[in-house]
Design an enzyme around this catalytic site. Structure first.
Site, PDB file in Angstrom:
ATOM      1  N   ARG A 149      26.749  68.237  23.450  1.00  0.00           N
ATOM      2  CA  ARG A 149      25.887  69.305  22.887  1.00  0.00           C
ATOM      3  C   ARG A 149      24.779  69.694  23.886  1.00  0.00           C
ATOM      4  NH1 ARG A 149      29.588  68.284  19.967  1.00  0.00           N
ATOM      5  NH2 ARG A 149      29.537  67.943  17.709  1.00  0.00           N
ATOM      6  N   SER A 172      23.762  71.264  11.665  1.00  0.00           N
ATOM      7  CA  SER A 172      23.099  69.963  11.868  1.00  0.00           C
ATOM      8  C   SER A 172      21.668  70.207  12.329  1.00  0.00           C
ATOM      9  CB  SER A 172      23.812  69.163  12.964  1.00  0.00           C
ATOM     10  OG  SER A 172      25.175  69.059  12.652  1.00  0.00           O
ATOM     11  N   GLU A 200      17.904  69.708  16.646  1.00  0.00           N
ATOM     12  CA  GLU A 200      18.923  70.419  17.443  1.00  0.00           C
ATOM     13  C   GLU A 200      18.637  71.922  17.631  1.00  0.00           C
ATOM     14  OE1 GLU A 200      23.431  69.768  17.130  1.00  0.00           O
ATOM     15  OE2 GLU A 200      23.213  71.832  16.453  1.00  0.00           O
TER      16      GLU A 200
HETATM   17  P1  FAD Z   1      21.730  81.807  18.248  1.00  0.00           P
HETATM   18  O1  FAD Z   1      21.297  80.904  17.152  1.00  0.00           O
HETATM   19  O2  FAD Z   1      21.467  83.255  18.092  1.00  0.00           O
HETATM   20  O3  FAD Z   1      21.128  81.277  19.620  1.00  0.00           O
HETATM   21  C1  FAD Z   1      21.153  79.905  19.948  1.00  0.00           C
HETATM   22  C2  FAD Z   1      20.557  79.731  21.355  1.00  0.00           C
HETATM   23  O4  FAD Z   1      21.407  80.368  22.310  1.00  0.00           O
HETATM   24  C3  FAD Z   1      19.203  80.408  21.514  1.00  0.00           C
HETATM   25  O5  FAD Z   1      18.421  79.647  22.392  1.00  0.00           O
HETATM   26  C4  FAD Z   1      19.538  81.773  22.140  1.00  0.00           C
HETATM   27  O6  FAD Z   1      18.462  82.302  22.889  1.00  0.00           O
HETATM   28  C5  FAD Z   1      20.711  81.377  23.037  1.00  0.00           C
HETATM   29  N1  FAD Z   1      21.689  82.463  23.245  1.00  0.00           N
HETATM   30  C6  FAD Z   1      22.426  83.092  22.317  1.00  0.00           C
HETATM   31  N2  FAD Z   1      23.262  83.969  22.887  1.00  0.00           N
HETATM   32  C7  FAD Z   1      23.058  83.898  24.225  1.00  0.00           C
HETATM   33  C8  FAD Z   1      23.618  84.547  25.362  1.00  0.00           C
HETATM   34  N3  FAD Z   1      24.570  85.479  25.244  1.00  0.00           N
HETATM   35  N4  FAD Z   1      23.147  84.223  26.593  1.00  0.00           N
HETATM   36  C9  FAD Z   1      22.164  83.289  26.735  1.00  0.00           C
HETATM   37  N5  FAD Z   1      21.600  82.646  25.704  1.00  0.00           N
HETATM   38  C10 FAD Z   1      22.033  82.944  24.457  1.00  0.00           C
HETATM   39  N6  FAD Z   1      27.383  73.923  16.225  1.00  0.00           N
HETATM   40  C11 FAD Z   1      28.318  73.104  16.767  1.00  0.00           C
HETATM   41  O7  FAD Z   1      28.240  72.774  17.967  1.00  0.00           O
HETATM   42  N7  FAD Z   1      29.352  72.606  16.026  1.00  0.00           N
HETATM   43  C12 FAD Z   1      29.503  72.917  14.720  1.00  0.00           C
HETATM   44  O8  FAD Z   1      30.455  72.469  14.092  1.00  0.00           O
HETATM   45  C13 FAD Z   1      28.532  73.761  14.108  1.00  0.00           C
HETATM   46  N8  FAD Z   1      28.604  74.052  12.803  1.00  0.00           N
HETATM   47  C14 FAD Z   1      27.643  74.823  12.218  1.00  0.00           C
HETATM   48  C15 FAD Z   1      27.732  75.084  10.841  1.00  0.00           C
HETATM   49  C16 FAD Z   1      26.781  75.864  10.217  1.00  0.00           C
HETATM   50  C17 FAD Z   1      26.888  76.134   8.734  1.00  0.00           C
HETATM   51  C18 FAD Z   1      25.733  76.452  10.982  1.00  0.00           C
HETATM   52  C19 FAD Z   1      24.717  77.352  10.322  1.00  0.00           C
HETATM   53  C20 FAD Z   1      25.616  76.192  12.333  1.00  0.00           C
HETATM   54  C21 FAD Z   1      26.568  75.366  12.965  1.00  0.00           C
HETATM   55  N9  FAD Z   1      26.509  75.060  14.342  1.00  0.00           N
HETATM   56  C22 FAD Z   1      27.460  74.259  14.912  1.00  0.00           C
HETATM   57  C23 FAD Z   1      25.422  75.607  15.172  1.00  0.00           C
HETATM   58  C24 FAD Z   1      25.717  77.056  15.674  1.00  0.00           C
HETATM   59  O9  FAD Z   1      26.766  77.628  14.929  1.00  0.00           O
HETATM   60  C25 FAD Z   1      26.105  77.080  17.154  1.00  0.00           C
HETATM   61  O10 FAD Z   1      25.091  76.505  17.939  1.00  0.00           O
HETATM   62  C26 FAD Z   1      26.360  78.512  17.649  1.00  0.00           C
HETATM   63  O11 FAD Z   1      26.901  78.482  18.953  1.00  0.00           O
HETATM   64  C27 FAD Z   1      25.094  79.388  17.668  1.00  0.00           C
HETATM   65  O12 FAD Z   1      25.503  80.727  17.893  1.00  0.00           O
HETATM   66  P2  FAD Z   1      24.533  81.945  17.609  1.00  0.00           P
HETATM   67  O13 FAD Z   1      25.192  83.172  18.132  1.00  0.00           O
HETATM   68  O14 FAD Z   1      24.140  81.988  16.189  1.00  0.00           O
HETATM   69  O15 FAD Z   1      23.287  81.573  18.531  1.00  0.00           O
HETATM   70  P1  NAP Z   2      31.910  63.802   9.941  1.00  0.00           P
HETATM   71  O1  NAP Z   2      33.314  64.169  10.216  1.00  0.00           O
HETATM   72  O2  NAP Z   2      31.517  63.329   8.591  1.00  0.00           O
HETATM   73  O3  NAP Z   2      31.436  62.729  11.007  1.00  0.00           O
HETATM   74  C1  NAP Z   2      30.104  62.191  10.925  1.00  0.00           C
HETATM   75  C2  NAP Z   2      29.641  61.925  12.337  1.00  0.00           C
HETATM   76  O4  NAP Z   2      30.477  60.938  12.909  1.00  0.00           O
HETATM   77  C3  NAP Z   2      29.729  63.167  13.176  1.00  0.00           C
HETATM   78  O5  NAP Z   2      28.468  63.397  13.640  1.00  0.00           O
HETATM   79  C4  NAP Z   2      30.729  62.856  14.275  1.00  0.00           C
HETATM   80  O6  NAP Z   2      30.195  63.085  15.577  1.00  0.00           O
HETATM   81  C5  NAP Z   2      30.977  61.371  14.159  1.00  0.00           C
HETATM   82  N1  NAP Z   2      32.434  61.079  14.200  1.00  0.00           N
HETATM   83  C6  NAP Z   2      33.308  61.077  13.171  1.00  0.00           C
HETATM   84  N2  NAP Z   2      34.537  60.702  13.575  1.00  0.00           N
HETATM   85  C7  NAP Z   2      34.435  60.460  14.888  1.00  0.00           C
HETATM   86  C8  NAP Z   2      35.361  60.031  15.889  1.00  0.00           C
HETATM   87  N3  NAP Z   2      36.650  59.752  15.598  1.00  0.00           N
HETATM   88  N4  NAP Z   2      34.924  59.905  17.160  1.00  0.00           N
HETATM   89  C9  NAP Z   2      33.640  60.178  17.479  1.00  0.00           C
HETATM   90  N5  NAP Z   2      32.709  60.581  16.584  1.00  0.00           N
HETATM   91  C10 NAP Z   2      33.095  60.709  15.301  1.00  0.00           C
HETATM   92  O7  NAP Z   2      30.934  65.039  10.322  1.00  0.00           O
HETATM   93  P2  NAP Z   2      30.619  66.391   9.566  1.00  0.00           P
HETATM   94  O8  NAP Z   2      29.168  66.474   9.303  1.00  0.00           O
HETATM   95  O9  NAP Z   2      31.571  66.607   8.433  1.00  0.00           O
HETATM   96  O10 NAP Z   2      30.949  67.456  10.714  1.00  0.00           O
HETATM   97  C11 NAP Z   2      32.274  67.609  11.151  1.00  0.00           C
HETATM   98  C12 NAP Z   2      32.274  68.089  12.585  1.00  0.00           C
HETATM   99  O11 NAP Z   2      31.636  69.368  12.672  1.00  0.00           O
HETATM  100  C13 NAP Z   2      31.523  67.160  13.529  1.00  0.00           C
HETATM  101  O12 NAP Z   2      32.228  67.101  14.743  1.00  0.00           O
HETATM  102  C14 NAP Z   2      30.190  67.851  13.724  1.00  0.00           C
HETATM  103  O13 NAP Z   2      29.626  67.638  15.015  1.00  0.00           O
HETATM  104  C15 NAP Z   2      30.538  69.328  13.553  1.00  0.00           C
HETATM  105  N6  NAP Z   2      29.398  70.056  12.985  1.00  0.00           N
HETATM  106  C16 NAP Z   2      28.353  70.357  13.817  1.00  0.00           C
HETATM  107  C17 NAP Z   2      27.262  71.072  13.323  1.00  0.00           C
HETATM  108  C18 NAP Z   2      26.122  71.478  14.234  1.00  0.00           C
HETATM  109  O14 NAP Z   2      25.322  72.282  13.822  1.00  0.00           O
HETATM  110  N7  NAP Z   2      26.016  70.954  15.430  1.00  0.00           N
HETATM  111  C19 NAP Z   2      27.227  71.443  12.007  1.00  0.00           C
HETATM  112  C20 NAP Z   2      28.295  71.095  11.187  1.00  0.00           C
HETATM  113  C21 NAP Z   2      29.384  70.402  11.683  1.00  0.00           C
HETATM  114  P3  NAP Z   2      30.149  64.531  16.288  1.00  0.00           P
HETATM  115  O15 NAP Z   2      29.082  65.292  15.571  1.00  0.00           O
HETATM  116  O16 NAP Z   2      29.806  64.181  17.681  1.00  0.00           O
HETATM  117  O17 NAP Z   2      31.489  65.184  16.164  1.00  0.00           O
END
Ligand code: FAD
Ligand code: NAP
Length: 341
Positions: free
Chosen positions: A165, A239, A335
């Site tokens: 990340r 998250s 985050e």
């Molecule tokens: P924004 O929120 O608009 O921007 C995020 C950052 O990126 C800011 O700093 C912005 O300035 C910068 N930015 C945006 N676009 C550009 C560009 N073109 N060039 C340079 N900088 C830029 N994240 C995960 O990693 N895994 C997940 O599974 C995941 N699940 C999510 C589930 C939910 C319900 C929600 C609400 C969020 C989740 N996220 C997850 C977080 C989010 O979806 C990601 O981080 C996504 O990439 C953000 O995209 P955005 O366009 O909304 O960015």
């Molecule tokens: P989950 O599957 O319940 O897992 C809980 C945590 O355990 C997660 O953080 C995941 O790490 C870790 N995990 C589970 N199985 C794993 C494996 N086999 N090896 C390594 N790590 C493991 O998580 P969840 O909340 O339902 O989310 C599902 C996935 O969506 C996750 O990968 C999560 O990162 C992603 N997600 C991200 C965001 C965001 O905003 N960043 C939001 C929603 C969901 P990781 O997080 O490293 O995968």
């Protein structure tokens, strides 16, 4: 010269639904417009925020400055050797819609990353990841606007220094590059990645043994729906805290007190902890203070039940951080990017 809107309402452009305005708002479709907007903003000596869909941001108050929304579109195949394809996708495309389109084109690699909110251009910022796959697993290169050189340049995947990340866009080069095109290296043959128990369990329950790409894609959507709030119905930014990475030594010590600790080995000498588990164990799951709350199905997600302010969400986050630190000796890190609080 691109036009802008004054005092633009961003309530529907941040997934927490905070009611904020931007002093100036540009929506950019062409790279020439981007260049002139940046010159204009520089002349006015205004700070600038690049906005995707606002799903990883906390917008605390009205933005005294410019917001640039990247809205270019397009998906083009650049190279195809029959087994692998390089495809170029405009930064303004919606991530999930693009992943669906690529699946329909028979291109594989993004199935586990489906349904992540946001734009293509924001995906490299935190190297989005889910269910054992990260963007960096299939990123070929980027076309970015370099604000130092005032031109479009190419960055290889290696240049981006992707980590868990993380990338240069969040660390050493924060603010320097605006992502304009994302080039992915995808496969024509599908190889399922089912290392996450939740995904494997779900497919087993559905009596699916050798899932197709479409079945994995659909399963991811259904699992996510069960555990994650839809921002259209309940404001959130996914998250709220990063999963902490700790040393093997610290891990060993924690296991003595908490044998049921949820952790995964990252490297030979480090472990990743599930931050959601730590928060749940500290008693916060489902906790609500006014309209700021901890989601009932996943304690890692903070939610806005309607009228919570960014300040109230951050106050709740502080309390959670403090209690997790007291109980486990672990310092949680927020985050989403925090702007103007
Ligand atoms: P924004 O929120 O608009 O921007 C995020 C950052 O990126 C800011 O700093 C912005 O300035 C910068 N930015 C945006 N676009 C550009 C560009 N073109 N060039 C340079 N900088 C830029 N994240 C995960 O990693 N895994 C997940 O599974 C995941 N699940 C999510 C589930 C939910 C319900 C929600 C609400 C969020 C989740 N996220 C997850 C977080 C989010 O979806 C990601 O981080 C996504 O990439 C953000 O995209 P955005 O366009 O909304 O960015
Ligand atoms: P989950 O599957 O319940 O897992 C809980 C945590 O355990 C997660 O953080 C995941 O790490 C870790 N995990 C589970 N199985 C794993 C494996 N086999 N090896 C390594 N790590 C493991 O998580 P969840 O909340 O339902 O989310 C599902 C996935 O969506 C996750 O990968 C999560 O990162 C992603 N997600 C991200 C965001 C965001 O905003 N960043 C939001 C929603 C969901 P990781 O997080 O490293 O995968």
């Amino acid at each position: 010269m691109p036009c802008w809107t004054e005092q633009a309402d961003l309530t529907n452009q941040n997934s927490f639904g905070f009611q904020v305005k931007a002093e100036r708002y540009y929506q950019i479709h062409q790279s020439s417009e981007l260049e002139s907007a940046l010159k204009d903003i520089e002349l006015q000596q205004m700070p600038v925020l690049i906005l995707g869909e606002g799903s990883n941001l906390i917008l605390g108050k009205n933005i005294a400055g410019a917001v640039i929304s990247i809205a270019n579109k397009g998906i083009n195949i650049l190279a195809d050797n029959g087994e692998q394809v390089i495809v170029e996708i405009a930064a303004g495309e919606n991530w999930h819609q693009a992943s669906l389109r690529l699946l329909e084109m028979g291109l594989h690699g993004l199935e586990n990353l489906a349904f992540i909110p946001g734009t293509m251009g924001a995906a490299p910022i935190q190297n989005i990841g889910a269910y054992g796959v990260e963007l960096s697993d299939c990123l070929h290169s980027l076309i970015v606007f370099d604000r130092q050189q005032s031109e479009l340049v190419q960055l290889t995947a290696k240049d981006c220094e992707f980590g868990y990340r993380n990338s240069i866009f969040k660390s050493s080069q924060q603010g320097r590059y605006i992502i304009w095109q994302v080039r992915l290296l995808l496969n024509t043959k599908f190889t399922p990645i089912l290392s996450y128990q939740g995904l494997e369990r779900y497919l087993t329950q559905q009596q699916i043994q050798q899932p197709s790409a479409e079945q994995v894609h659909k399963a991811i959507g259904e699992i996510r729906q069960q555990k994650l709030p839809n921002p259209i119905q309940l404001g959130n930014a996914g998250s709220f805290f990063e999963n902490p990475i700790i040393s093997s030594e610290q891990h060993k010590q924690l296991l003595l007190s908490y044998p049921e600790l949820v952790s995964y080995q990252e490297t030979e000498d480090s472990y990743k902890l599930a931050a959601g588990w730590l928060i749940e164990q500290a008693g916060w799951k489902g906790y609500r203070e006014g309209d700021a709350a901890v989601y009932t199905e996943q304690a890692l997600v903070l939610v806005n039940y309607g009228n919570a302010s960014a300040k109230q969400i951050l106050q709740l986050a502080d309390k959670i951080k403090h209690s997790v630190s007291q109980k486990f000796g672990i310092e949680l890190k927020i985050e989403p990017r925090i702007y103007s609080v």
